[in-house]
Scaffold this active site. Structure first.
Site, PDB file in Angstrom:
ATOM      1  N   ASP A 130      51.172  34.602  24.969  1.00 32.09           N
ATOM      2  CA  ASP A 130      50.032  35.255  25.588  1.00 32.09           C
ATOM      3  C   ASP A 130      50.542  36.298  26.575  1.00 32.09           C
ATOM      4  O   ASP A 130      51.561  36.070  27.236  1.00 32.09           O
ATOM      5  CB  ASP A 130      49.230  34.187  26.357  1.00 32.09           C
ATOM      6  CG  ASP A 130      47.738  34.392  26.280  1.00 32.09           C
ATOM      7  OD1 ASP A 130      47.274  34.947  25.275  1.00 32.09           O
ATOM      8  OD2 ASP A 130      47.047  33.992  27.224  1.00 32.09           O
ATOM      9  N   TYR A 134      50.922  38.269  30.109  1.00 28.05           N
ATOM     10  CA  TYR A 134      50.703  37.884  31.499  1.00 28.05           C
ATOM     11  C   TYR A 134      49.293  38.313  31.916  1.00 28.05           C
ATOM     12  O   TYR A 134      48.816  39.363  31.503  1.00 28.05           O
ATOM     13  CB  TYR A 134      51.723  38.566  32.414  1.00 28.05           C
ATOM     14  CG  TYR A 134      53.155  38.178  32.157  1.00 28.05           C
ATOM     15  CD1 TYR A 134      53.585  36.865  32.270  1.00 28.05           C
ATOM     16  CD2 TYR A 134      54.102  39.152  31.828  1.00 28.05           C
ATOM     17  CE1 TYR A 134      54.914  36.516  32.055  1.00 28.05           C
ATOM     18  CE2 TYR A 134      55.434  38.815  31.617  1.00 28.05           C
ATOM     19  CZ  TYR A 134      55.835  37.494  31.729  1.00 28.05           C
ATOM     20  OH  TYR A 134      57.148  37.165  31.520  1.00 28.05           O
ATOM     21  N   PHE A 149      57.206  38.755  27.495  1.00 30.89           N
ATOM     22  CA  PHE A 149      58.120  38.394  28.581  1.00 30.89           C
ATOM     23  C   PHE A 149      58.404  39.546  29.542  1.00 30.89           C
ATOM     24  O   PHE A 149      59.045  39.360  30.572  1.00 30.89           O
ATOM     25  CB  PHE A 149      59.442  37.816  28.055  1.00 30.89           C
ATOM     26  CG  PHE A 149      59.308  36.492  27.370  1.00 30.89           C
ATOM     27  CD1 PHE A 149      59.097  35.327  28.096  1.00 30.89           C
ATOM     28  CD2 PHE A 149      59.357  36.407  25.980  1.00 30.89           C
ATOM     29  CE1 PHE A 149      58.955  34.100  27.453  1.00 30.89           C
ATOM     30  CE2 PHE A 149      59.221  35.187  25.328  1.00 30.89           C
ATOM     31  CZ  PHE A 149      59.020  34.029  26.069  1.00 30.89           C
ATOM     32  N   HIS A 159      61.623  26.498  25.650  1.00 30.61           N
ATOM     33  CA  HIS A 159      61.066  27.704  26.277  1.00 30.61           C
ATOM     34  C   HIS A 159      61.808  27.989  27.589  1.00 30.61           C
ATOM     35  O   HIS A 159      62.258  27.065  28.269  1.00 30.61           O
ATOM     36  CB  HIS A 159      59.577  27.481  26.542  1.00 30.61           C
ATOM     37  CG  HIS A 159      58.818  28.724  26.837  1.00 30.61           C
ATOM     38  ND1 HIS A 159      58.740  29.275  28.099  1.00 30.61           N
ATOM     39  CD2 HIS A 159      58.087  29.546  26.026  1.00 30.61           C
ATOM     40  CE1 HIS A 159      58.007  30.381  28.054  1.00 30.61           C
ATOM     41  NE2 HIS A 159      57.592  30.561  26.808  1.00 30.61           N
TER      42      HIS A 159
END
Length: 221
Positions: free
Chosen positions: A65, A67, A78, A187
């Site tokens: 998703d 930010y 990222f 992750h």
């Protein structure tokens, strides 16, 4: 329907743009961006594709998703905009790169330099309502990005797919491992990384070794 996206990707994905799910998705997104503050800015929704053309892709990193904080999302998973504080997951990514390859930790969290080298920074969902994580999930974006992954898997050779965390592993489950290198780990979020599921995966040196073996220029992480 006209979608403003890099020409090579537009050719590859044109059939998706004509499907009913995508038409409904775009209608939903337009209403959301008119009614609410949403991220990334509309012109950056397809930024990952615009900076990494289909025939230039070497590495694919799957996020989930965008930010949802002010000024963070820039259309690359990222990654954050210039001058924005690095989120915890990105800090852990940079720490692993530093340990793995010796590359210095950069001052900026903007990963545009990766995208321009052939790293497709692909979120499963390409937009989000401000301060509401997951608010644009299950509206059609996942179908679209599944199609992107399938195109890359079936029509390219010698790509590196970096799948971090359970969600990315599930989304990349159908990648043809006889044609591509698929690297998986926990992750980079602190919750996972601090339990030992992230640090030490050496994904960045492994990716570059594979690219070199395939006759491709390694990534300057």
């Amino acid at each position: 329907m006209t979608v403003k996206i890099e020409p090579g990707w537009k050719e590859k994905l044109n059939s998706e743009f004509l499907k009913s799910y995508f038409i409904h998705l775009i209608q939903f997104i337009k209403k959301e961006y008119i009614s609410y503050q949403c991220y990334p800015p509309g012109k950056l929704i397809f930024s990952a594709f615009d900076h990494t053309p289909f025939n230039k892709v070497k590495v694919v990193i799957l996020g989930q998703d965008p930010y949802h904080g002010v000024g963070q999302a820039n259309g690359l998973c990222f990654s954050v905009g210039e001058g924005v504080e690095k989120p915890p997951s990105l800090i852990n990514i940079f720490q692993e790169i530093n340990t793995d390859t010796g590359s210095q930790i950069p001052n900026t969290g903007n990963l545009l330099r990766w995208a321009n080298q052939g790293v497709l920074l692909l979120n499963a969902t390409l937009s989000v309502r401000a301060h509401q994580a997951g608010s644009h999930q299950n509206k059609g974006w996942e179908n679209f990005t599944d199609a992107v992954i399938t195109k890359l898997s079936e029509e390219q050779n010698g790509l590196v797919f970096l799948l971090w965390g359970g969600y990315a592993k599930k989304k990349g489950a159908k990648i043809d491992t006889s044609r591509h290198l698929v690297l998986t780990s926990g992750h980079p979020s602190p919750l996972s990384a601090n339990k030992g599921y992230w640090f030490g995966n050496k994904h960045f040196s492994k990716a570059n070794t594979y690219l070199s073996d395939m006759g491709k220029t390694p990534i300057e992480w």
